[in-house]
Design a protein around this motif. Structure first.
Motif, PDB file in Angstrom:
ATOM      1  N   ALA A   1       0.843  -1.211   0.000  1.00 20.13           N
ATOM      2  CA  ALA A   1       0.000   0.000   0.000  1.00 20.13           C
ATOM      3  C   ALA A   1       0.872   1.252   0.000  1.00 20.13           C
ATOM      4  N   ILE A   2       1.946   1.237   0.774  1.00 20.33           N
ATOM      5  CA  ILE A   2       2.849   2.393   0.843  1.00 20.33           C
ATOM      6  C   ILE A   2       3.623   2.535  -0.470  1.00 20.33           C
ATOM      7  N   LEU A   3       4.175   1.412  -0.964  1.00 23.18           N
ATOM      8  CA  LEU A   3       4.960   1.441  -2.194  1.00 23.18           C
ATOM      9  C   LEU A   3       4.136   1.897  -3.394  1.00 23.18           C
ATOM     10  N   GLY A   4       2.905   1.436  -3.479  1.00 22.25           N
ATOM     11  CA  GLY A   4       2.022   1.841  -4.587  1.00 22.25           C
ATOM     12  C   GLY A   4       1.865   3.356  -4.628  1.00 22.25           C
ATOM     13  N   ALA A   5       1.693   3.954  -3.463  1.00 27.76           N
ATOM     14  CA  ALA A   5       1.526   5.415  -3.394  1.00 27.76           C
ATOM     15  C   ALA A   5       2.836   6.125  -3.739  1.00 27.76           C
ATOM     16  N   LEU A   6       3.958   5.596  -3.247  1.00 26.65           N
ATOM     17  CA  LEU A   6       5.254   6.221  -3.546  1.00 26.65           C
ATOM     18  C   LEU A   6       5.560   6.164  -5.044  1.00 26.65           C
ATOM     19  N   ARG A   7       5.279   5.038  -5.658  1.00 23.62           N
ATOM     20  CA  ARG A   7       5.540   4.907  -7.109  1.00 23.62           C
ATOM     21  C   ARG A   7       4.639   5.835  -7.912  1.00 23.62           C
ATOM     22  N   LYS A   8       3.404   5.975  -7.465  1.00 24.92           N
ATOM     23  CA  LYS A   8       2.493   6.895  -8.154  1.00 24.92           C
ATOM     24  C   LYS A   8       2.992   8.336  -8.024  1.00 24.92           C
TER      25      LYS A   8
ATOM     26  N   VAL B   1       9.153   3.193   7.825  1.00 25.48           N
ATOM     27  CA  VAL B   1      10.591   3.462   7.730  1.00 25.48           C
ATOM     28  C   VAL B   1      11.250   2.447   6.785  1.00 25.48           C
ATOM     29  N   GLU B   2      10.920   1.191   6.978  1.00 23.56           N
ATOM     30  CA  GLU B   2      11.483   0.117   6.145  1.00 23.56           C
ATOM     31  C   GLU B   2      11.177   0.336   4.662  1.00 23.56           C
ATOM     32  N   MET B   3       9.906   0.653   4.390  1.00 24.43           N
ATOM     33  CA  MET B   3       9.476   0.791   2.994  1.00 24.43           C
ATOM     34  C   MET B   3      10.106   2.021   2.345  1.00 24.43           C
ATOM     35  N   VAL B   4      10.175   3.108   3.093  1.00 21.77           N
ATOM     36  CA  VAL B   4      10.757   4.330   2.537  1.00 21.77           C
ATOM     37  C   VAL B   4      12.246   4.105   2.253  1.00 21.77           C
ATOM     38  N   LYS B   5      12.898   3.391   3.149  1.00 24.32           N
ATOM     39  CA  LYS B   5      14.309   3.077   2.941  1.00 24.32           C
ATOM     40  C   LYS B   5      14.493   2.248   1.660  1.00 24.32           C
ATOM     41  N   GLU B   6      13.661   1.223   1.494  1.00 26.73           N
ATOM     42  CA  GLU B   6      13.739   0.401   0.275  1.00 26.73           C
ATOM     43  C   GLU B   6      13.478   1.236  -0.978  1.00 26.73           C
ATOM     44  N   PHE B   7      12.458   2.096  -0.882  1.00 23.19           N
ATOM     45  CA  PHE B   7      12.066   2.919  -2.030  1.00 23.19           C
ATOM     46  C   PHE B   7      13.151   3.936  -2.406  1.00 23.19           C
ATOM     47  N   SER B   8      13.962   4.338  -1.436  1.00 19.09           N
ATOM     48  CA  SER B   8      14.985   5.367  -1.709  1.00 19.09           C
ATOM     49  C   SER B   8      15.939   4.923  -2.826  1.00 19.09           C
ATOM     50  N   GLU B   9      16.059   3.627  -3.022  1.00 18.24           N
ATOM     51  CA  GLU B   9      16.928   3.082  -4.090  1.00 18.24           C
ATOM     52  C   GLU B   9      16.415   3.454  -5.482  1.00 18.24           C
ATOM     53  N   GLU B  10      15.094   3.617  -5.604  1.00 22.37           N
ATOM     54  CA  GLU B  10      14.520   3.898  -6.924  1.00 22.37           C
ATOM     55  C   GLU B  10      13.969   5.325  -7.059  1.00 22.37           C
ATOM     56  N   ALA B  11      13.987   6.097  -5.959  1.00 25.36           N
ATOM     57  CA  ALA B  11      13.392   7.439  -5.984  1.00 25.36           C
ATOM     58  C   ALA B  11      14.199   8.392  -6.855  1.00 25.36           C
ATOM     59  N   LYS B  12      13.481   9.197  -7.641  1.00 26.46           N
ATOM     60  CA  LYS B  12      14.141  10.208  -8.464  1.00 26.46           C
ATOM     61  C   LYS B  12      13.521  11.572  -8.166  1.00 26.46           C
TER      62      LYS B  12
END
Ligand code: ADP
Length: 188
Positions: free
Chosen positions: A115-122, A153-164
């Motif tokens: 749910a968190i990742l879906g929103a971050l990717r959007k 925290v965990e999800m945001v950390k993982e997402f930081s690898e792909e964030a632009k």
């Protein structure tokens, strides 16, 4: 309180998400986007001035963007911020977290991460720089607050690898009590 992961900053804040100055705010929705209570009701009320109208707008957007009248964990729907634009908010990203009813296990954690990742990717797709989340599933859906915070925290950390485009991720807690609990969770 903030944590840095590469070019991404995760910040914990206290306040009302309906007037939080992030380009995108996330709604802890139910799968039908009914916005019947909690933060969903608050967002719908402030955005459109009329909850039923925002439900109608959300369901129409869901039909267009997903092609169904419900969403799964990880699927998101975007609606305009309408009256919340006065605070600098451009989009509302609706996502659905797990129902816990006081229980917590790997499956619930995975659903919350989706749910968190879906929103971050959007948010990336929309090209926004800042996104603010409420404590998804920690209210009516009854997931343990500390676990929800840790999962963020965990999800945001993982997402930081792909964030632009996304540089700032906020977790906005409504009550002072939740804010203090979150700080405590993150500092141990
Ligand atoms: P869920 O059904 O996913 O548990 P809720 O809306 O019941 O969603 O609650 C999620 C979290 O949002 C709770 O911690 C609740 O205190 C918080 N909340 C409620 N209203 C607001 C608001 N206006 N701004 C930020 N957080 C809010």
């Amino acid at each position: 309180m903030e944590l840095n992961f590469g070019s991404l900053t995760f910040k914990v804040a206290q306040g009302d998400i309906t007037r939080f100055p992030a380009e995108a705010i996330v709604n802890a929705a139910n799968k039908y986007l009914e916005h019947g209570g909690g933060v969903a009701y608050a967002i719908a009320k402030v955005a459109a001035g009329d909850v039923r109208e925002y439900i109608r707008i959300s369901k129409e957007a869901m039909k267009e963007q997903i092609g169904r009248n419900w969403i799964e964990h990880g699927e998101v729907v975007v609606t305009p911020a309408m009256k919340m634009e006065q605070y600098g908010i451009k989009y509302v990203i609706h996502t659905v977290g797990p129902y816990c009813g006081g229980k917590w296990d790997e499956d619930k954690k995975e659903k919350l991460k989706k749910a968190i990742l879906g929103a971050l990717r959007k948010a990336e797709e929309l090209g926004v720089k800042s996104i603010a989340f409420p404590a998804i599933s920690a209210g009516i859906y009854g997931c343990p607050f500390e676990e929800v915070v840790k999962t963020f925290v965990e999800m945001v950390k993982e997402f930081s690898e792909e964030a632009k485009s996304v540089k700032e991720v906020y977790l906005v807690l409504y009550s002072k009590k939740d804010y203090e609990r979150a700080l405590k969770t993150l500092t141990v």
